[in-house]
Design an enzyme around this catalytic site. Structure first.
Site, short mmCIF file in Angstrom:
data_model
loop_
_atom_site.label_atom_id
_atom_site.label_comp_id
_atom_site.label_asym_id
_atom_site.label_seq_id
_atom_site.Cartn_x
_atom_site.Cartn_y
_atom_site.Cartn_z
N ASP A 162 -5.53 0.88 2.99
CA ASP A 162 -4.49 1.95 2.39
C ASP A 162 -3.84 2.28 3.65
OD1 ASP A 162 -3.64 3.62 0.39
OD2 ASP A 162 -4.28 5.28 1.43
N GLU B 279 -1.79 -2.51 2.79
CA GLU B 279 -0.56 -1.70 2.15
C GLU B 279 0.21 -1.16 3.23
OE1 GLU B 279 0.77 2.07 -0.44
OE2 GLU B 279 -0.80 2.07 1.28
#
Length: 613
Positions: free
Chosen positions: A296, A349
């Site tokens: 993330d 990401e």
């Protein structure tokens, strides 16, 4: 077991590969061994159910030389008992802390750690032996799930029945869980992690979570976990100022705090902190058989000035904004996982144009296997939300992603980020009445499944829920009583099945040789392209985002027919109007053909003469 001198040396060097076997709580010798890294502490004690908590202030641990590790054995302490470390910090404070290495945490709002030892017997040997390989040359369609709200109230073991059956029925190759690591705030996605080594206790024990992963593997479905090494929350019982001063975080708030999230940034320049994180990634792969980690907020790690104004950040030693220590950490992370677990996919990401995110480390890249194609997501949705009457003025938003489709090894996400904070659900974003919105969503999904890159869809997108995600409601399963929602779900299942059976759509996924652009028609809101296999076989995607049908649309196909229609989103089977090609299209020797396109419809055509069997 007392950490050895070698263990302590490897920790100091940031190279201990199985740190969870050394630090934390481990039942042994009729009691439990405790070891914690707190180098600035003046004193460390362990207290818990075995000591009556405050009674006598627990057992004092001893420092192991200059390593910063404190160790002790507590007779009578055992599995299931709760504990915390009582730390006399360098600032003079006394705080009770959860164990950073705890393998089980209490159910929030309680914050203690629990002694745990797994005796789980895995049944996924066949899966684990067969998963090693190049995921770039394999199909990958991912169903993204927030476990607590898919069907609220289900435990890990109950999900092992309902969710596994549902994902298998839809034909997804993988499932991706939003962070399952312990986090204090239930009504959230789970990205504020306080227990990096402990699965969320709200849904069951660590072995219950193993059971869920095992069942997915036995069903032939891979499991990807969201993982958060970019930041951690400021809760005073967790990692923040763990031994009375910044330890896991940078001391300078211009590097150590995230202005957007009110959280703290890991100190990637400290060997022991890097070791904590890299070992944690190894832990989920080794102990829970994770098939991938989606990392993330990578962009926030790469740039020192991420979301910061001038004067709020500190340049690197060369005067630039690259976070050099974070870059080296990511390279070390990806090298370690791909070395130890070659079948695992590391997914970034990352939302910027940073070069080489998915390039191997020894080629100068960050070493990820895949990168989320945020540009495709934003450009395509920006096009799709326009009324069809005006889409021609935005046609470049639809065609632009084709120019950078092979800059990285991409994954196309229609993710959780797009259904919260006022963005509305996928179905609600699109213009028109309910029939038009669902027809548009069918077309959008078929277009994504045909476009180069792996696929990810957040739960609810497959049934066309109208409301934004909320942990309070879960998914609106009642919509399946609507034929349009049932038709959309059937389409997603068919897309996955045709996708998995069609090497043209994934075998050359990351290379320009697997792609051939055929048509761009802004006036008619039509694009067409071919996906190619190594043997020359093709699947053609003809996408019409027009609000009216094109019953006799002429375009050039790569070769003479016959071409067989394998997907038509306007089929009555999916809730469409039924306008179609009656199963086949024959192109003239020069490639010219006439295709029948419904409103908001996407058609896939297979070159029958070259189709693989």
């Amino acid at each position: 077991m007392r950490p050895s001198d070698l263990d302590l040396h490897l920790l100091a060097q940031g190279r201990h590969e199985q740190l969870w076997h050394v630090l934390g709580a481990h039942p042994a010798g009729g009691g439990c061994d405790f070891a914690v890294w707190a180098p600035q502490a003046r004193e460390v004690r362990v207290l818990g159910d075995f000591s009556g908590w405050g009674e006598g202030d627990g057992t004092r641990l001893e420092p192991l030389g200059t390593s910063g590790v404190w160790f002790g054995h507590v007779p009578g302490a055992g599995i299931g008992q709760r504990y915390k470390y009582k730390i006399h910090g360098v600032d003079g404070s006394w705080t009770d802390r959860a164990d950073p290495m705890a393998q089980r945490a209490q159910t929030p709002p309680d914050t203690a750690s629990e002694i745990w030892s797994s005796d789980y017997q895995w049944g996924d040997d066949a899966w684990m032996k067969g998963r090693a390989g190049d995921h770039h040359r394999q199909p990958m369609s991912i169903y993204e799930v927030h476990l607590g709200s898919w069907r609220p109230g289900l435990s890990y073991r109950e999900l092992a029945d309902d969710l596994v059956e549902y994902v298998a029925e839809l034909g997804f190759t993988h499932v991706e869980f939003m962070p399952v690591m312990a986090h204090p705030f239930g009504p959230s996605w789970g990205y504020q992690v306080t227990g990096f080594y402990a699965p969320d206790a709200r849904l069951g024990t660590p072995d219950d979570f193993r059971f869920l992963v095992d069942r997915f593997h036995q069903a032939g479905i891979g499991v990807i976990l969201d993982w958060v090494p970019a930041h951690f929350p400021k809760d005073d019982w967790a990692l923040a100022r763990f031994d009375g001063a910044p330890l896991y975080e940078y001391a300078d708030p211009r590097r150590g705090e995230h202005p957007d999230w009110g959280s703290l940034v890991f100190d990637y320049g400290r060997n022991e902190v890097r070791n904590f994180l890299v070992a944690n990634a190894r832990y989920w792969c080794a102990e829970f058989h994770a098939d991938g980690l989606r990392v993330d907020a990578v962009a926030s790690m790469l740039y020192l000035d991420y979301s910061r104004q001038p004067g709020q950040w500190v340049p690197n030693i060369y005067g630039g904004n690259t976070h050099l220590e974070a870059v080296e950490f990511l390279k070390q992370l990806n090298s370690a996982i791909y070395t130890d677990h070659p079948g695992v996919a590391m997914i970034a990401e990352e939302s910027t144009a940073w070069p080489g995110v998915s390039r191997p480390v020894d080629w100068g890249g960050l070493g990820f296997g895949l990168k989320w194609n945020m540009g495709w997501m934003h450009d395509t949705l920006a096009y799709a939300v326009n009324d069809p009457l005006w889409r021609g003025d935005h046609h470049d938003e639809l065609t632009l992603p084709g120019l950078y489709a092979f800059d990285e090894q991409f994954l196309l996400p229609l993710s959780h980020d797009e259904v919260v904070h006022g963005k509305r659900s996928l179905a609600a974003k699109l213009p028109g009445d309910r029939w038009q919105r669902m027809a548009g969503l069918r077309g959008l999904l078929a277009y994504m499944w045909a476009f180069p890159g792996k696929k990810l869809l957040f739960m609810g997108g497959e049934i066309g829920v109208e409301h934004e995600w909320s942990e309070q409601w879960g998914l609106d399963w009642a919509v399946l009583g609507d034929p349009l929602s049932g038709g959309l779900r059937r389409l997603v299942g068919d897309l996955n099945r045709v996708y998995r059976d069609s090497p043209e759509l994934w075998e050359l996924d990351g290379t320009p040789s697997g792609w051939e652009f055929l048509r761009s028609d802004a006036y008619a809101n039509v694009v067409a392209f071919a996906r190619r296999g190594p043997d020359g076989s093709r699947i053609v995607c003809v996408a019409s985002f027009s609000g009216c049908p094109h019953p006799d649309y002429r375009l050039w196909l790569p070769a003479a027919g016959p071409w067989t229609e394998v997907v038509n989103t306007d089929s009555v089977h999916y809730g469409g109007s039924g306008l179609g090609n009656l199963g086949s299209v024959r192109a003239a020797p020069d490639g010219e053909a006439t295709v029948c396109l419904g409103a908001y419809a996407v058609v896939w055509l297979v070159q029958a003469a070259h189709r693989r069997h």
